[in-house]
Design an enzyme around this catalytic site. Structure first.
Site, mmCIF file in Angstrom:
data_model
loop_
_atom_site.group_PDB
_atom_site.id
_atom_site.type_symbol
_atom_site.label_atom_id
_atom_site.label_comp_id
_atom_site.label_asym_id
_atom_site.label_seq_id
_atom_site.Cartn_x
_atom_site.Cartn_y
_atom_site.Cartn_z
ATOM 1 N N TRP A 144 0.824 -1.396 -0.069
ATOM 2 C CA TRP A 144 0.047 -0.182 0.009
ATOM 3 C C TRP A 144 0.681 1.303 0.043
ATOM 4 O O TRP A 144 0.433 2.373 -0.639
ATOM 5 C CB TRP A 144 -1.012 0.037 1.209
ATOM 6 C CG TRP A 144 -1.989 -0.913 0.748
ATOM 7 C CD1 TRP A 144 -2.432 -2.125 1.579
ATOM 8 C CD2 TRP A 144 -3.064 -0.738 -0.192
ATOM 9 N NE1 TRP A 144 -3.644 -2.702 0.905
ATOM 10 C CE2 TRP A 144 -4.030 -1.991 -0.080
ATOM 11 C CE3 TRP A 144 -3.320 -0.120 -1.405
ATOM 12 C CZ2 TRP A 144 -4.775 -2.155 -1.244
ATOM 13 C CZ3 TRP A 144 -4.251 -0.328 -2.265
ATOM 14 C CH2 TRP A 144 -5.144 -1.371 -2.200
ATOM 15 N N ASP A 157 -1.912 6.527 6.411
ATOM 16 C CA ASP A 157 -2.875 5.700 5.962
ATOM 17 C C ASP A 157 -3.180 4.703 6.995
ATOM 18 O O ASP A 157 -2.364 3.800 7.436
ATOM 19 C CB ASP A 157 -2.510 5.116 4.549
ATOM 20 C CG ASP A 157 -3.476 4.096 4.045
ATOM 21 O OD1 ASP A 157 -4.575 3.917 4.411
ATOM 22 O OD2 ASP A 157 -3.134 3.648 2.834
ATOM 23 N N LYS A 209 -12.769 -1.680 5.684
ATOM 24 C CA LYS A 209 -12.080 -2.552 6.368
ATOM 25 C C LYS A 209 -12.523 -2.779 7.828
ATOM 26 O O LYS A 209 -12.608 -4.010 8.170
ATOM 27 C CB LYS A 209 -10.418 -1.976 6.316
ATOM 28 C CG LYS A 209 -9.726 -1.895 5.023
ATOM 29 C CD LYS A 209 -9.208 -3.141 4.454
ATOM 30 C CE LYS A 209 -9.442 -2.811 2.854
ATOM 31 N NZ LYS A 209 -8.087 -1.955 2.233
HETATM 32 C C1 LIG Z 1 -7.457 -1.346 1.234
HETATM 33 C C2 LIG Z 1 -6.474 -0.381 1.549
HETATM 34 C C3 LIG Z 1 -6.276 0.691 0.516
HETATM 35 C C4 LIG Z 1 -7.256 0.735 -0.657
HETATM 36 O O1 LIG Z 1 -8.387 0.962 -0.469
HETATM 37 P P1 LIG Z 1 -9.551 1.303 -1.452
HETATM 38 O O2 LIG Z 1 -10.732 1.671 -0.805
HETATM 39 O O3 LIG Z 1 -9.720 -0.036 -2.425
HETATM 40 O O4 LIG Z 1 -8.878 2.421 -2.448
HETATM 41 C C5 LIG Z 1 -5.467 1.743 1.031
HETATM 42 N N1 LIG Z 1 -4.571 1.524 2.012
HETATM 43 C C6 LIG Z 1 -4.733 0.659 2.732
HETATM 44 C C7 LIG Z 1 -3.633 0.375 4.041
HETATM 45 C C8 LIG Z 1 -5.474 -0.655 2.714
HETATM 46 O O5 LIG Z 1 -5.586 -1.667 3.470
#
Ligand SMILES: *Cc1c(COP(=O)(O)O)cnc(C)c1O
Length: 364
Positions: free
Chosen positions: A106, A176, A200
């Site tokens: 990521w 993030d 998530k």
């Molecule tokens: C799942 C995830 C993303 C991407 O999420 P989307 O909503 O599909 O863009 C980005 N960063 C992390 C840490 C993730 O787990």
């Protein structure tokens, strides 16, 4: 044989499991939300009822995550990955350079996107260890002209997590937290900006939460699309465009559920216990393994392997029959992965371990 459950234990990394209580409440309120005679997905976002819902959801989130008044909270209709572009567009603020810490897939994708708008300095990377650890803070080569320092708190695919908040001088720390927000206590005052996609650990997909310190709003790159401009979005209280009403509503139910369970400190206690139980089981096993350095192991997403890889599809098939779903590893890494977010009960982890013991005894 394994017990059968009505609902599966969903170990997927996202979209992920939500608490049954809130799914039932949503089901009950679907035809007639708050005496409106309509469902939440039919009501206009320009009604007082809807803006009350947004304010209440923001209020509950602020209490839960201890967000002080000098931070804004935005509810954006966007995937988490939109932030990979929005962050450089909004946070360069007259500078050209930004520091990134590469710790997994990521953060690597965030770097690639930021390179379209910024001169990216990869200040530290664990790529050479195939992302099995987090580079020690004293090895980072930060750039003094960087507008911000970016890192990914929990690498959802690789299964590594920062054990503490890295300290940086006077430069906004940007993070993030898509797969870890609200799973453990957060000291937002250490950060300039934190974001998380909802799918998530918080709500259905489509919503991204951005928490940004007031003084960082404004001065976006001229090319920034209006719908990507934090200052503009904030001035409309997240209602500049039609919001993801259902996801905001579900996030609101989730925040109330988390409070009723004892809040973030209680979640953290449970999450540590779930992860510890699972790692202990794996570590004493001659059949399964996890190869992440112990200090950096994630409590949210645990990739693991079978020593005998030829058993992988049989493992997944039998797990599915036992209502243990979505254990397949990310397509880029293979193997297996179990995600234990807030909605996963200890009983789910215990069932998984029980199944894994059983599977082992049939296949050693
Ligand atoms: C799942 C995830 C993303 C991407 O999420 P989307 O909503 O599909 O863009 C980005 N960063 C992390 C840490 C993730 O787990």
């Amino acid at each position: 044989m394994m017990k059968k459950h009505n609902r599966s234990y969903n170990f997927g990394a996202g979209p992920a499991m939500l608490p049954e209580e809130i799914l039932r409440q949503a089901q009950e309120e679907l035809l007639n939300w708050q005496h409106s005679g309509m469902s939440i997905v039919e009501i206009s976002h320009r009604t007082p009822e809807f803006s009350d819902l947004v304010s209440e959801t923001e209020h509950d989130f602020r209490k839960l995550a201890s967000i002080p008044n000098n931070y804004r909270v935005l509810f954006l209709a966007a995937p988490a990955r939109a932030q990979f572009a929005m962050i450089p567009m909004n946070l360069l603020r007259g500078k050209k350079q930004a520091d990134y810490i590469e710790t997994g897939i990521w953060s690597k994708l965030a770097i690639e996107e930021a390179q379209r708008y910024a001169e990216v300095n990869v200040a530290a990377s664990s790529a050479s260890t195939r992302y099995r650890e987090i580079p020690e803070r004293n090895s980072w080569k930060l750039n003094e002209n960087a507008a911000y320092v970016y890192f990914t708190h929990n690498e959802t695919i690789n299964g590594v997590i920062f054990p503490d908040v890295p300290s940086v001088d006077d430069v906004p720390l940007v993070c993030d937290m898509t797969s870890s927000l609200l799973t453990q206590p957060l000291d937002i005052t250490r950060y300039g900006l934190v974001f998380a996609g909802s799918q998530k650990n918080i709500a259905p997909a489509g919503l991204t939460l951005v928490i940004i310190r007031n003084d960082l709003l404004g001065d976006a790159l001229p090319i920034t699309p209006s719908i990507f401009n934090y200052e503009l979005l904030d001035s409309y209280q997240s209602l500049y465009y039609t919001p993801t009403s259902f996801s905001i509503y579900m996030a609101g139910l989730m925040f109330k559920w988390l409070k009723s369970q004892g809040g973030i400190s209680e979640m953290w206690r449970r999450n540590l216990h779930k992860a510890q139980t699972f790692y202990n089981f794996i570590d004493q096993s001659d059949f399964y393994y996890n190869s992440i350095e112990k200090n950096y192991r994630s409590h949210c997403n645990i990739p693991f392997q079978l020593r005998n890889e030829t058993l992988l599809s049989l493992f997944l098939e039998e797990a599915q029959k036992a209502n243990l779903t979505a254990l397949k590893g990310h397509r880029l890494l293979g193997g297996l992965r179990a995600s234990f977010y807030n909605a996963m009960p200890q009983a789910g982890v215990d069932s998984l371990i029980e199944f894994m013991e059983h599977f082992r005894s049939n296949h050693v």
